[in-house]
Motif scaffolding. Structure first.
Motif: not given
Length: 255
Positions: A167, A169-171, A177-179, A185
């Motif tokens: 889970r 996340l990428r900022r 944000v995206a997983m 998800e």
């Protein structure tokens, strides 16, 4: 592992610079090697900075001495002040680490290979980090027993992640944000595979594995699990503060 990256030319040069003469080590003599270079950047002098009333490195030396596992506890350092502090705490500093193995790009494997070649022993060696105040003598004993329980190259402690890594996340720079793994998800947390990480305290290894530079994360490595409340990486001032608070709480509980 703390000391990272790998440069073959400089590593070979460092191995060639091994001292020609050293104290003989018996084939059955077990040694703890504590890597402690002097050039830490994010927390200057962190290996000997005061941590809960003692130089940071003192807690690792104390655990090693209290474990009963080791015939010798030696420090691999390039720094005269660290060497003096370590000797005052009862450790040996039989050589100074070459400059090629003392910068930000030195790997733990390279440092331990240098020490293993210098020692010339066939007994297991334990790499014990200088910034491991939560390490316990009993953990070192358990690690040694685990290494000797089978045909393992290495044995080291791990702990579980607090949150499912699936889970994560990428900022992005724009704040969105995206997983990393969108496929998870809608997966329930209890259905996700649990993951663990290296706690960065110590690595028991066969002398042959260290000398040959085998990966600590290879197929002949095994692990013991530590509780999360005794694990804290210490790379930033915030890490340091958190570690001191955790350490004080554990000391108060166990008093």
């Amino acid at each position: 592992m703390k000391e990272s990256a790998n440069r073959n030319g400089e590593r070979a040069s460092a191995m060639a610079a091994l001292p020609a003469r050293h104290v003989a080590v018996g084939a059955g003599m077990t040694v703890a090697v504590i890597p402690a270079r002097g050039g830490s950047k994010r927390i200057p002098r962190k290996n000997i900075r005061a941590f809960c009333g003692q130089p940071m490195i003192a807690w690792s030396i104390r655990a090693a001495a209290g474990s009963g596992c080791f015939d010798r506890v030696i420090i691999s350092t390039d720094d005269a002040e660290i060497a003096d502090v370590a000797r005052g705490l009862g450790a040996e500093v039989p050589f100074l680490r070459p400059a090629e193995l003392s910068d930000d790009h030195a790997t733990t494997i390279d440092v331990m290979r240098h020490a293993a070649l210098w020692l010339g022993s066939d007994a297991p060696l334990c790499c014990l980090y200088a910034t491991a105040p939560f390490v316990r003598a009993a953990d070192l004993q358990a690690g040694k027993a685990l290494l000797e329980s089978g045909a393992w190259d290495y044995a080291f402690p791990v702990t579980g992640f607090e949150f499912p890594i699936q889970r994560a996340l990428r900022r992005a720079a724009d704040g969105t944000v995206a997983m990393f793994d969108p496929q998870y998800e809608r997966t329930r947390s209890q259905d996700l595979e649990e993951a663990c990480h290296d706690v960065g305290q110590f690595y028991w290894g066969r002398a042959e594995a260290w000398r040959e530079g085998r990966s600590v994360y290879g197929p002949r490595s095994t692990t013991l699990t530590l509780p999360r409340h005794r694990v804290q990486d210490i790379d930033t001032p915030e890490d340091w503060l958190r570690a001191e608070l955790m350490f004080a709480a554990l000391e108060a509980r166990d008093a």
